[in-house]
Write a protein that holds these residues in place. Structure first.
Motif, PDB file in Angstrom:
ATOM      1  N   GLU A  43       0.830  -1.207   0.000  1.00 53.81           N
ATOM      2  CA  GLU A  43       0.000   0.000   0.000  1.00 53.81           C
ATOM      3  C   GLU A  43       0.866   1.259   0.000  1.00 53.81           C
ATOM      4  O   GLU A  43       0.509   2.272  -0.608  1.00 53.81           O
ATOM      5  CB  GLU A  43      -0.920  -0.003   1.220  1.00 53.81           C
ATOM      6  CG  GLU A  43      -2.018  -1.059   1.134  1.00 53.81           C
ATOM      7  CD  GLU A  43      -2.806  -1.181   2.426  1.00 53.81           C
ATOM      8  OE1 GLU A  43      -2.571  -0.351   3.335  1.00 53.81           O
ATOM      9  OE2 GLU A  43      -3.646  -2.096   2.526  1.00 53.81           O
ATOM     10  N   HIS A  44       1.998   1.185   0.667  1.00 55.05           N
ATOM     11  CA  HIS A  44       2.915   2.327   0.696  1.00 55.05           C
ATOM     12  C   HIS A  44       3.528   2.580  -0.684  1.00 55.05           C
ATOM     13  O   HIS A  44       3.688   3.732  -1.101  1.00 55.05           O
ATOM     14  CB  HIS A  44       4.030   2.064   1.712  1.00 55.05           C
ATOM     15  CG  HIS A  44       5.139   3.071   1.685  1.00 55.05           C
ATOM     16  ND1 HIS A  44       5.056   4.293   2.317  1.00 55.05           N
ATOM     17  CD2 HIS A  44       6.367   3.042   1.078  1.00 55.05           C
ATOM     18  CE1 HIS A  44       6.179   4.970   2.110  1.00 55.05           C
ATOM     19  NE2 HIS A  44       6.986   4.234   1.366  1.00 55.05           N
ATOM     20  N   LEU A  45       3.852   1.502  -1.390  1.00 59.30           N
ATOM     21  CA  LEU A  45       4.546   1.626  -2.671  1.00 59.30           C
ATOM     22  C   LEU A  45       3.613   1.920  -3.838  1.00 59.30           C
ATOM     23  O   LEU A  45       4.014   2.548  -4.817  1.00 59.30           O
ATOM     24  CB  LEU A  45       5.318   0.336  -2.977  1.00 59.30           C
ATOM     25  CG  LEU A  45       6.474  -0.019  -2.036  1.00 59.30           C
ATOM     26  CD1 LEU A  45       6.972  -1.427  -2.327  1.00 59.30           C
ATOM     27  CD2 LEU A  45       7.618   0.983  -2.185  1.00 59.30           C
ATOM     28  N   SER A  46       2.371   1.442  -3.755  1.00 53.25           N
ATOM     29  CA  SER A  46       1.460   1.521  -4.894  1.00 53.25           C
ATOM     30  C   SER A  46       0.254   2.388  -4.578  1.00 53.25           C
ATOM     31  O   SER A  46      -0.065   2.647  -3.420  1.00 53.25           O
ATOM     32  CB  SER A  46       0.981   0.116  -5.287  1.00 53.25           C
ATOM     33  OG  SER A  46       2.066  -0.767  -5.458  1.00 53.25           O
ATOM     34  N   SER A  47      -0.431   2.789  -5.642  1.00 53.38           N
ATOM     35  CA  SER A  47      -1.678   3.530  -5.454  1.00 53.38           C
ATOM     36  C   SER A  47      -2.767   2.555  -5.040  1.00 53.38           C
ATOM     37  O   SER A  47      -2.598   1.333  -5.117  1.00 53.38           O
ATOM     38  CB  SER A  47      -2.088   4.227  -6.750  1.00 53.38           C
ATOM     39  OG  SER A  47      -2.600   3.290  -7.672  1.00 53.38           O
ATOM     40  N   ALA A  48      -3.885   3.078  -4.646  1.00 55.32           N
ATOM     41  CA  ALA A  48      -4.981   2.226  -4.185  1.00 55.32           C
ATOM     42  C   ALA A  48      -5.618   1.447  -5.323  1.00 55.32           C
ATOM     43  O   ALA A  48      -6.339   0.482  -5.094  1.00 55.32           O
ATOM     44  CB  ALA A  48      -6.040   3.079  -3.488  1.00 55.32           C
ATOM     45  N   THR A  49      -5.352   1.849  -6.567  1.00 57.00           N
ATOM     46  CA  THR A  49      -6.043   1.234  -7.697  1.00 57.00           C
ATOM     47  C   THR A  49      -5.315   0.038  -8.287  1.00 57.00           C
ATOM     48  O   THR A  49      -5.944  -0.916  -8.732  1.00 57.00           O
ATOM     49  CB  THR A  49      -6.262   2.270  -8.814  1.00 57.00           C
ATOM     50  OG1 THR A  49      -4.995   2.855  -9.171  1.00 57.00           O
ATOM     51  CG2 THR A  49      -7.201   3.369  -8.339  1.00 57.00           C
ATOM     52  N   SER A  50      -3.982   0.047  -8.298  1.00 57.46           N
ATOM     53  CA  SER A  50      -3.281  -1.053  -8.954  1.00 57.46           C
ATOM     54  C   SER A  50      -1.821  -1.136  -8.536  1.00 57.46           C
ATOM     55  O   SER A  50      -1.199  -0.134  -8.184  1.00 57.46           O
ATOM     56  CB  SER A  50      -3.356  -0.896 -10.474  1.00 57.46           C
ATOM     57  OG  SER A  50      -2.581  -1.882 -11.124  1.00 57.46           O
ATOM     58  N   PHE A  51      -1.281  -2.361  -8.635  1.00 62.02           N
ATOM     59  CA  PHE A  51       0.141  -2.576  -8.364  1.00 62.02           C
ATOM     60  C   PHE A  51       1.020  -1.830  -9.356  1.00 62.02           C
ATOM     61  O   PHE A  51       2.140  -1.451  -9.043  1.00 62.02           O
ATOM     62  CB  PHE A  51       0.487  -4.067  -8.486  1.00 62.02           C
ATOM     63  CG  PHE A  51      -0.254  -4.954  -7.539  1.00 62.02           C
ATOM     64  CD1 PHE A  51      -0.180  -4.751  -6.176  1.00 62.02           C
ATOM     65  CD2 PHE A  51      -1.018  -6.005  -8.016  1.00 62.02           C
ATOM     66  CE1 PHE A  51      -0.850  -5.582  -5.297  1.00 62.02           C
ATOM     67  CE2 PHE A  51      -1.693  -6.841  -7.151  1.00 62.02           C
ATOM     68  CZ  PHE A  51      -1.613  -6.627  -5.786  1.00 62.02           C
ATOM     69  N   THR A  77       7.835  -4.244  -5.327  1.00 66.22           N
ATOM     70  CA  THR A  77       6.456  -4.732  -5.395  1.00 66.22           C
ATOM     71  C   THR A  77       6.424  -6.200  -5.795  1.00 66.22           C
ATOM     72  O   THR A  77       5.695  -7.005  -5.200  1.00 66.22           O
ATOM     73  CB  THR A  77       5.636  -3.885  -6.389  1.00 66.22           C
ATOM     74  OG1 THR A  77       5.592  -2.530  -5.924  1.00 66.22           O
ATOM     75  CG2 THR A  77       4.219  -4.415  -6.520  1.00 66.22           C
ATOM     76  N   VAL A  78       7.224  -6.562  -6.787  1.00 64.53           N
ATOM     77  CA  VAL A  78       7.301  -7.965  -7.207  1.00 64.53           C
ATOM     78  C   VAL A  78       7.811  -8.828  -6.057  1.00 64.53           C
ATOM     79  O   VAL A  78       7.264  -9.902  -5.770  1.00 64.53           O
ATOM     80  CB  VAL A  78       8.213  -8.119  -8.440  1.00 64.53           C
ATOM     81  CG1 VAL A  78       8.481  -9.597  -8.734  1.00 64.53           C
ATOM     82  CG2 VAL A  78       7.586  -7.451  -9.654  1.00 64.53           C
ATOM     83  N   PHE A  79       8.844  -8.349  -5.388  1.00 62.28           N
ATOM     84  CA  PHE A  79       9.388  -9.109  -4.263  1.00 62.28           C
ATOM     85  C   PHE A  79       8.327  -9.329  -3.184  1.00 62.28           C
ATOM     86  O   PHE A  79       8.166 -10.445  -2.670  1.00 62.28           O
ATOM     87  CB  PHE A  79      10.591  -8.385  -3.658  1.00 62.28           C
ATOM     88  CG  PHE A  79      11.018  -8.953  -2.340  1.00 62.28           C
ATOM     89  CD1 PHE A  79      11.723 -10.144  -2.277  1.00 62.28           C
ATOM     90  CD2 PHE A  79      10.661  -8.331  -1.150  1.00 62.28           C
ATOM     91  CE1 PHE A  79      12.082 -10.699  -1.056  1.00 62.28           C
ATOM     92  CE2 PHE A  79      11.017  -8.874   0.077  1.00 62.28           C
ATOM     93  CZ  PHE A  79      11.733 -10.062   0.121  1.00 62.28           C
ATOM     94  N   LEU A  80       7.606  -8.283  -2.828  1.00 62.15           N
ATOM     95  CA  LEU A  80       6.594  -8.392  -1.777  1.00 62.15           C
ATOM     96  C   LEU A  80       5.462  -9.331  -2.180  1.00 62.15           C
ATOM     97  O   LEU A  80       4.971 -10.117  -1.357  1.00 62.15           O
ATOM     98  CB  LEU A  80       6.044  -6.999  -1.441  1.00 62.15           C
ATOM     99  CG  LEU A  80       7.022  -6.077  -0.706  1.00 62.15           C
ATOM    100  CD1 LEU A  80       6.539  -4.636  -0.756  1.00 62.15           C
ATOM    101  CD2 LEU A  80       7.209  -6.523   0.742  1.00 62.15           C
ATOM    102  N   LEU A  81       5.050  -9.263  -3.435  1.00 62.43           N
ATOM    103  CA  LEU A  81       4.008 -10.179  -3.907  1.00 62.43           C
ATOM    104  C   LEU A  81       4.468 -11.632  -3.784  1.00 62.43           C
ATOM    105  O   LEU A  81       3.676 -12.522  -3.455  1.00 62.43           O
ATOM    106  CB  LEU A  81       3.650  -9.863  -5.363  1.00 62.43           C
ATOM    107  CG  LEU A  81       2.816  -8.596  -5.590  1.00 62.43           C
ATOM    108  CD1 LEU A  81       2.776  -8.242  -7.074  1.00 62.43           C
ATOM    109  CD2 LEU A  81       1.397  -8.782  -5.057  1.00 62.43           C
TER     110      LEU A  81
END
Length: 428
Positions: free
Chosen positions: A265-273, A282-286
């Motif tokens: 949530e910190h790295l991305s907007s509320a709408t999309s990764f 983001t890829v690592f966290l996913l």
């Protein structure tokens, strides 16, 4: 590369560590440090018989490693490496360098080139011990291993944080291999958890992306290994008591909510990764979601309400195709959810997942019909093949009649979806 901060996971054998100890550090080395280096070399050189290996490891820990960390006191530990029962001041997140951190005279372990390799050698050596003595030896040395690892995790230098996490990961694996309950018995599992949690917020923009990645890539596996080790005295999670199961689930939930999801949530907007400020992070966290979901088991269904709409939105976003590794990571999450949470997916969540898969497929079709020269286009065949496999996996758990009705209506509305469901139809 400085061997003290090497990221290799290869085992440190006797020949390797003797080579390291024979190589003088490029940084100025004090007489006391040189003495410790020579002492370690002599101890290992004499240890040619596995029967004396436990004594050698103990000597290395007490005569070499401990003196290097003597001046580095950790507030959560006593001088003997046990849990400090006196309450500490609350933590307000990770520590950052101050002016005094540039003066490392109180941390000789940071100016040697052999501290980390020697700790790796010690940890790797436990696996070489006879099975009859491995557990007893490890447990008798445990309180000597904790201070150096914990102090590295809490150091201000990101490279040492990463190294400390990596060493903790190894320690956790060794504890699991002998099914030791030392983390529970000593209460130090909670101390390590606290130390790791304090670094979950090392994210851009306050922390440079490369530093964040270097730490988090070691931290998350270390946390998982720590949880495994904290409950490894039971051969199966199903054999834990209700209190133990809850404690384990709470640790995993904390990592999921306050680590993975909060960071996404910190790295991305509320709408999309895809609107992330760091694709790599983001890829690592996913990719950290499946290991956590798998360990939670069916209890992870309570997280689907927040997870699956986000996954669906990510898959439906056409811009995600620009980052095929992100598509792959999201599909890994979907496969994990289908596999682990099958009853709940079948009962409630399969339409949400299907919407995402269909949306991603349609975006692939549109991209394919475009110029075909974008960076995403060359990965489309691989992505589309993966989508058909995940759709097949989803269809296998849904009621056959219901699935046929849903897919028929979708194909009637959008003929381009026929190929997406072809494999499913062929197998039915």
């Amino acid at each position: 590369m400085d061997t003290n901060n090497s990221h290799t996971r290869d085992a440190m054998d006797t020949e390797d560590i003797l080579s390291v100890l024979s190589t003088q550090s490029t940084a100025p080395e004090s007489a006391s440090t040189s003495t410790l280096r020579n002492q370690a070399h002599a101890l290992i050189s004499r240890s040619t018989d596995e029967s004396v290996l436990p004594a050698t490891l103990l000597d290395l820990l007490t005569q070499v490693i401990k003196p290097l960390f003597t001046n580095t006191k950790h507030p959560s530990l006593t001088s003997t490496g046990r849990k400090n029962l006196v309450p500490n001041s609350p933590s307000f997140g990770p520590s950052y360098p101050t002016l005094s951190d540039h003066y490392e005279t109180s941390k000789p372990w940071k100016t040697t080139g052999f501290t980390v390799p020697l700790l790796r050698y010690i940890l790797d050596s436990y696996s070489a011990l006879p099975s009859t003595s491995r557990k007893q030896t490890l447990e008798s040395h445990f309180h000597l291993l904790v201070p150096p690892i914990l102090n590295m995790i809490d150091d201000t230098d990101p490279s040492y944080k990463a190294t400390g996490c990596r060493l903790l990961h190894t320690l956790g694996e060794v504890l699991v291999s002998v099914q030791s309950d030392m983390l529970k018995r000593t209460g130090l599992g909670d101390v390590f958890v606290h130390a790791l949690k304090g670094n979950l917020t090392l994210l851009p923009t306050l922390t440079p992306e490369d530093e964040s990645l270097s730490v988090l890539r070691e931290l998350y596996p270390a946390y998982i290994a720590l949880v495994d080790a904290m409950f490894c005295y039971s051969s199966s999670p199903s054999k834990l008591t209700s209190a133990e199961s809850k404690a384990r689930d709470d640790l995993l939930t904390s990592l999921y909510r306050h680590g993975i999801m909060a960071s996404l949530e910190h790295l991305s907007s509320a709408t999309s990764f895809s609107s992330t400020i760091s694709v790599s992070l983001t890829v690592f966290l996913l990719r950290q979601v499946p290991p956590v979901i798998e360990r939670m088991g069916i209890s992870s269904v309570r997280h689907l309400k927040g997870l699956l709409p986000m996954v669906r939105a990510g898959l439906m976003d056409p811009f995600i195709l620009v980052a095929p590794e992100m598509v792959s990571a999201v599909l890994d999450v979907v496969e994990c959810v289908i596999s682990v949470c099958t009853p709940r997916v079948k009962e409630k969540w399969y339409p949400e997942i299907l919407r995402g898969l269909v949306g991603c497929w349609c975006n692939c079709i549109d991209e394919n019909e475009g110029s075909g020269t974008t960076s995403a286009s060359k990965y489309l065949p691989e992505t589309m093949t993966r989508l058909t496999k995940v759709v097949k996996m989803l269809g296998d758990i849904v009621d056959e009649t219901e699935w046929k009705d849903v897919t028929r209506r979708l194909v009637d509305e959008e003929p381009d979806l026929k190929e997406l469901f072809e494999q499913d139809e062929q197998d039915s």
